[in-house]
Design a protein around this motif. Sequence first.
Motif, PDB file in Angstrom:
ATOM      1  N   SER A   1      -5.389   2.663  -3.419  1.00 35.92           N
ATOM      2  CA  SER A   1      -4.144   2.349  -4.125  1.00 35.92           C
ATOM      3  C   SER A   1      -3.179   1.547  -3.259  1.00 35.92           C
ATOM      4  N   ALA A   2      -3.288   1.648  -1.925  1.00 30.24           N
ATOM      5  CA  ALA A   2      -2.227   1.105  -1.067  1.00 30.24           C
ATOM      6  C   ALA A   2      -2.576  -0.243  -0.450  1.00 30.24           C
ATOM      7  N   ASP A   3      -3.488  -0.991  -1.061  1.00 30.91           N
ATOM      8  CA  ASP A   3      -3.918  -2.219  -0.383  1.00 30.91           C
ATOM      9  C   ASP A   3      -3.076  -3.408  -0.818  1.00 30.91           C
ATOM     10  N   ASP A   4      -1.799  -3.356  -0.511  1.00 32.92           N
ATOM     11  CA  ASP A   4      -0.938  -4.488  -0.818  1.00 32.92           C
ATOM     12  C   ASP A   4      -1.191  -5.602   0.186  1.00 32.92           C
ATOM     13  N   LEU A   5      -1.063  -6.836  -0.291  1.00 28.05           N
ATOM     14  CA  LEU A   5      -1.314  -8.034   0.530  1.00 28.05           C
ATOM     15  C   LEU A   5      -0.489  -8.018   1.811  1.00 28.05           C
ATOM     16  N   PHE A   6       0.811  -7.746   1.663  1.00 29.02           N
ATOM     17  CA  PHE A   6       1.694  -7.865   2.815  1.00 29.02           C
ATOM     18  C   PHE A   6       1.511  -6.715   3.783  1.00 29.02           C
ATOM     19  N   LEU A   7       1.129  -5.533   3.257  1.00 25.85           N
ATOM     20  CA  LEU A   7       0.812  -4.415   4.141  1.00 25.85           C
ATOM     21  C   LEU A   7      -0.344  -4.793   5.059  1.00 25.85           C
ATOM     22  N   LEU A   8      -1.390  -5.408   4.475  1.00 28.07           N
ATOM     23  CA  LEU A   8      -2.558  -5.778   5.275  1.00 28.07           C
ATOM     24  C   LEU A   8      -2.184  -6.780   6.341  1.00 28.07           C
ATOM     25  N   ILE A   9      -1.403  -7.797   5.935  1.00 25.53           N
ATOM     26  CA  ILE A   9      -1.054  -8.854   6.896  1.00 25.53           C
ATOM     27  C   ILE A   9      -0.252  -8.279   8.055  1.00 25.53           C
ATOM     28  N   TYR A  10       0.673  -7.345   7.749  1.00 28.72           N
ATOM     29  CA  TYR A  10       1.478  -6.816   8.838  1.00 28.72           C
ATOM     30  C   TYR A  10       0.742  -5.766   9.644  1.00 28.72           C
ATOM     31  N   LEU A  11      -0.286  -5.136   9.065  1.00 27.32           N
ATOM     32  CA  LEU A  11      -1.125  -4.256   9.889  1.00 27.32           C
ATOM     33  C   LEU A  11      -1.915  -5.094  10.891  1.00 27.32           C
TER      34      LEU A  11
END
Lengths: 312, 216
Positions: A93-103
Amino acid sequence: MSTILLWLLTFSCLLFLPSLTIGIIRKTKARLQNRVGAPLWQHLFDTIKLLRKSETVSENSSWILRVNTVINISIMITLAFLTPWLSFKPATSADDLFLLIYLFAAIRFFAILSSLDPGSAFGAFGASREATLSVLVEPAIILALSAVALSAHTSNLSLVFALTANTPISQAPLWLLAGAGLFLSSLVELSRMPVDDPTTHLELTMVHEAMMLENSGPNLALLEFSSALRLVVLYGLSGQCFLHALHCIWPFASAAGILLSISIIFALAVVTSLIETVSVRLKWTRAPEFVAYGLTMSLLALLVALVTGVSS
Amino acid sequence: MLGLAETLATAAAIFGIFMSGCRHVRSAIYLYAVQTALVASIAFVYSASEHTGPALNISLAVVLAKAVGIPFFLGWVVKRLDVRTDSGAFLPVPLSMHVSIALFATSYYLASSLDGAAGTFSAAAGATASISLVFTGLLFMMTRRLAISQIIGFLTMENGIYLLGLHETRGMPVIVEMGVLLDVLAAVMIAGVIVFRIKKNFKHIDVTRLTGLNEQ
């Protein structure tokens, strides 16, 4: 197929694909240079050997050097579970684009901190270059991913990368361009050939390796595994873009998707070794030019996404 | 949804943008050939759909002359002159590629104000691609050093103008197409000869250094 089985498959891919992909790159490169090369699983053997070794830590270094490894590998495993790099990976559920990029950016941040920590000149040199490259390459990755997100009207990557039936054929150029942008930028992100030579022995020209010089033993093993995992995740992501372009032209079954999404990672690994055989490392001042080509692909993908979004 | 002709036109414009990012003269020529073949296939699509004239013959002639003949001739010139790379003159090469993407967006706004192209996106797409090709060719001519690149830029502009004409008239009469083809062939031949003369007199074909008179 049940979700548990798919998770098991994803988990085994997560464990074994990184070593195998690195092995394929090295083996193909060796064969292209008329060498026999190390066995396909050499990376895994190295990891196991390093895990058994004892560790030497510089007395000038603080806790940051040790903590970095743990942070690096744990963020990377989280990323591997979130990012839709295999078409059969169950959605989270938590695979937002910007979350991934900032991880991804967080991994880089801690890697840079840890290479500055022991006070080695080579590490700081690599850190400075890594920071420069990441500033250059981040827009390309964001633009490529937001182009495909724009056409899907959501920033949730599981939904963006879900293979839906009867996608219009006019989506194919968008996916192709986004995939090419992602692949070119992941070559930079992973410090592969045109920007950085992963097999160099000269510390002055290293980017990625210079940052790991101070690590040894289990620490090094985990870092090596983490960077191999980052390679398959990024290749898988751009491979998924190419698979989507294929899916627009020839809709394949989801069972074929399992085979295809693994084999496209291997195909990209072979392409990488071809690039590394025929090309030479670019002069450092020419590296931004190479990044600019990745950015161009992403910009064009965004343009196509905007254009087809206007028409539909 | 875009029609087939509009998709091909957009692809031609994208290949034009790739061409403007090439340092190697030879790969720029190859990309020019791809772009021209796409433009010729649009001519075929239009005339086949309108049932006007010998469609296949004309587009075959365009492909043979412009997408095969001219690149061969330019390749031969490049080989004889022994030039390989063309570093940009005013803008770095990748930056000129980004500028041509911005110009692609500009040409969308220009195209939507054209008569007959306004309204739906699909109608404006062909005009957008052709104006973008004109811009790309112009930028290529302005930002490159070698005289051979000036020829490629000119040919790209010509592709754009030809495509705009095709798109606005939905297939030109045979006699006009033949006339355009002949003009371009003659222009390229003459330009090729002139480049040879420049090389002979100045020992280089760098247009930024062609500032003084040179008498032999």
